[in-house]
Write a protein that holds these residues in place. Structure first.
Motif, PDB file in Angstrom:
ATOM      1  N   ASN A 115       0.783   4.210  -2.631  1.00 58.15           N
ATOM      2  CA  ASN A 115       0.455   5.636  -2.152  1.00 58.15           C
ATOM      3  C   ASN A 115       1.694   6.440  -3.113  1.00 58.15           C
ATOM      4  O   ASN A 115       1.412   7.500  -3.559  1.00 58.15           O
TER       5      ASN A 115
ATOM      6  N   ILE B   1       0.903  -1.174  -0.072  1.00 62.02           N
ATOM      7  CA  ILE B   1       0.068   0.084  -0.034  1.00 62.02           C
ATOM      8  C   ILE B   1       0.984   1.151   0.062  1.00 62.02           C
ATOM      9  O   ILE B   1       0.595   2.227  -0.476  1.00 62.02           O
ATOM     10  N   SER B   2       2.103   1.309   0.697  1.00 63.32           N
ATOM     11  CA  SER B   2       3.014   2.522   0.726  1.00 63.32           C
ATOM     12  C   SER B   2       3.644   2.666  -0.654  1.00 63.32           C
ATOM     13  O   SER B   2       3.693   3.748  -1.188  1.00 63.32           O
TER      14      SER B   2
HETATM   15  C1  LIG Z   1      -2.067   5.296   1.745  1.00 60.98           C
HETATM   16  O1  LIG Z   1      -2.945   6.435   1.500  1.00 60.98           O
HETATM   17  C2  LIG Z   1      -4.388   6.263   2.162  1.00 60.98           C
HETATM   18  C3  LIG Z   1      -5.235   7.596   1.478  1.00 60.98           C
HETATM   19  O2  LIG Z   1      -4.329   8.691   1.308  1.00 60.98           O
HETATM   20  C4  LIG Z   1      -4.032   6.551   3.656  1.00 60.98           C
HETATM   21  O3  LIG Z   1      -5.339   6.627   4.376  1.00 60.98           O
HETATM   22  C5  LIG Z   1      -3.314   5.372   4.010  1.00 60.98           C
HETATM   23  O4  LIG Z   1      -2.649   5.357   5.435  1.00 60.98           O
HETATM   24  C6  LIG Z   1      -1.877   5.138   3.248  1.00 60.98           C
HETATM   25  N1  LIG Z   1      -1.205   4.114   3.735  1.00 60.98           N
HETATM   26  C7  LIG Z   1       0.145   3.822   3.828  1.00 60.98           C
HETATM   27  C8  LIG Z   1       0.509   2.720   4.046  1.00 60.98           C
HETATM   28  O5  LIG Z   1       0.799   4.827   3.532  1.00 60.98           O
END
Ligand SMILES: *[C@@H]1O[C@H](CO)[C@@H](O)[C@H](O)[C@H]1NC(C)=O
Length: 416
Positions: free
Chosen positions: A119, A115-116
């Motif tokens: 992102n 996920i990161s």
């Molecule tokens: C990824 O982005 C989402 C939405 O901006 C955020 O809620 C989430 O915490 C982020 N996750 C990581 C692991 O960076």
């Protein structure tokens, strides 16, 4: 080092220091003389801020060692691995170097993005690009109804997407992002081998231009890789027109350059894959080709460059003869336009499960192939027609909408 050495001199004998320095020098000379014999894969991470390793050193190592890649982090310091936001695994994956066995195997050794990483790529690196494109994705339900979003696309693989490849593959990142975001599914692109070859490795680059392709699951296009992907029930994306479509000439927008033979139909049938034909439009709303391949091959300097770059990539599509099968890699010159919008339409899924007649009869296979091709063409013409009804096709209207409703609001489009 001198002040330090002097201080040391008070503690240890000067003779010892000199002796140690000599030892170091001899050791370095020996190591240097052996570098060109190193067979192992090497990835160098160099940082720009503290100039570590010293400038010139990475270049020298890169030239000396046989099997090495360099990723250069211009704005980072010497404690690269401890710095915030630095992700070593992402760099290794992007450089196509993650493997579990002796040899890298692009289908099996793929690790999905975290996920990161997602992102970082789509929330930072590609964010502006995506705001510019503002992709609209439509899909077709079983009953033929067209809806916004990807509800019409199956949830279970193996799925084979076949579609039109836009100029410079500009649709690819939006497609990959759309499926990750909405369906949590990674789409594995069957990509041109250039993305995995060493030719584009140049010195001192941060993420190479092509690293995101590897991070987001591209695998070199080949029958054996297709086989492995289907076997693993993956979602596979194939562009039958390949580079010939993505690097098309002036006046060839939205024309398919597909081979005559049904290359993928029989394999899809063997694995009972679902084929999803799709069309996409938008390239003519973003770019205008100024110099195409026909122009470039008449310019001696460019012609030689194109020829030498392509020497390693022959025989990718030798089933199509003549200019239509010409998969030469080159970079057309283009001018940007005031941005329009990118549209996708995923057609009605075609279940290949139980189509044994396709396996035994070439004629049947060809018929299915032509049907898929014509559905891609009608998806393209549907989008070309309907986008005229989209009040938000132009970036100015979209910017206004987002200024009113916030940057994360989904911008409406035409009524499907
Ligand atoms: C990824 O982005 C989402 C939405 O901006 C955020 O809620 C989430 O915490 C982020 N996750 C990581 C692991 O960076």
């Amino acid at each position: 080092m001198l002040p330090l050495v002097l201080e040391l001199g008070a503690i240890i004998q000067m003779d010892t220091v000199v002796w140690k320095l000599k030892l170091l020098k001899a050791g370095a000379a020996h190591a240097n003389s052996q570098l060109n014999a190193v067979q192992a894969e090497v990835l160098f991470l160099a940082s720009g801020n503290e100039n570590l390793p010293p400038s010139g050193e990475v270049d020298r190592l890169f030239k000396t060692m046989k099997n090495c890649k360099v990723r250069y982090f211009r704005n980072r310091g010497d404690r690269l691995l401890m710095e915030d936001g630095f992700n070593l695994l992402a760099v290794i994956k992007g450089a196509n170097m993650y493997r579990r066995g002796r040899q890298r195997e692009s289908v099996k050794d793929f690790l999905p993005p975290t996920i990161s990483e997602f992102n970082r790529t789509f929330g930072e690196d590609f964010k502006l690009f995506h705001q510019l494109l503002s992709p609209v994705m439509l899909s077709t339900m079983k009953n033929g109804k067209i809806v916004r979003g990807l509800a019409g696309v199956p949830d279970k693989g193996p799925v084979l997407f076949v579609g039109y490849h836009q100029l410079l593959a500009m649709e690819l990142s939006s497609l990959v992002e759309g499926f990750l975001r909405e369906k949590k599914t990674i789409v594995r692109t069957a990509a041109h081998p250039v993305f995995f070859a060493g030719n584009y490795e140049t010195l001192r680059q941060e993420l190479s231009l092509f690293d995101p392709f590897s991070m987001y699951a591209a695998a070199p296009v080949s029958p054996i890789n297709m086989y492995k992907l289907f076997e693993r029930n993956e979602f596979v994306l194939l562009y039958p027109g390949g580079v010939r479509e993505a690097l098309h000439r002036k006046g060839e927008g939205y024309r398919l350059f597909w081979p005559d033979q049904a290359e993928f139909v029989r394999m899809a049938a063997r694995f009972g894959a679902t084929v999803v034909p799709f069309g996409c439009v938008g390239e003519d709303d973003f770019l205008e080709i100024i110099l195409d391949y026909n122009d470039e091959k008449n310019i001696p300097y460019l012609r030689d460059g194109i020829k030498s770059f392509n020497e390693d990539f022959t025989g990718i599509r030798d089933t199509v003869k003549g200019e239509d099968g010409n998969q030469v890699l080159h970079l057309p010159a283009f001018l940007p336009k005031v941005p329009g919008r990118l549209y996708f339409l995923f057609g009605k899924p075609i279940e290949m499960n139980g189509m044994e007649n396709v396996l035994t009869d070439r004629k049947n296979a060809n018929q299915v192939y032509l049907q898929i091709k014509s559905e891609v063409e009608s998806a393209v013409s549907y989008l070309k027609r309907k986008r005229n009804e989209d009040p938000y096709r132009s970036i100015t209207r979209r910017a206004f909408y987002q200024a009113t409703w916030g940057p994360s609001a989904q911008v409406p489009t035409f009524e499907p």
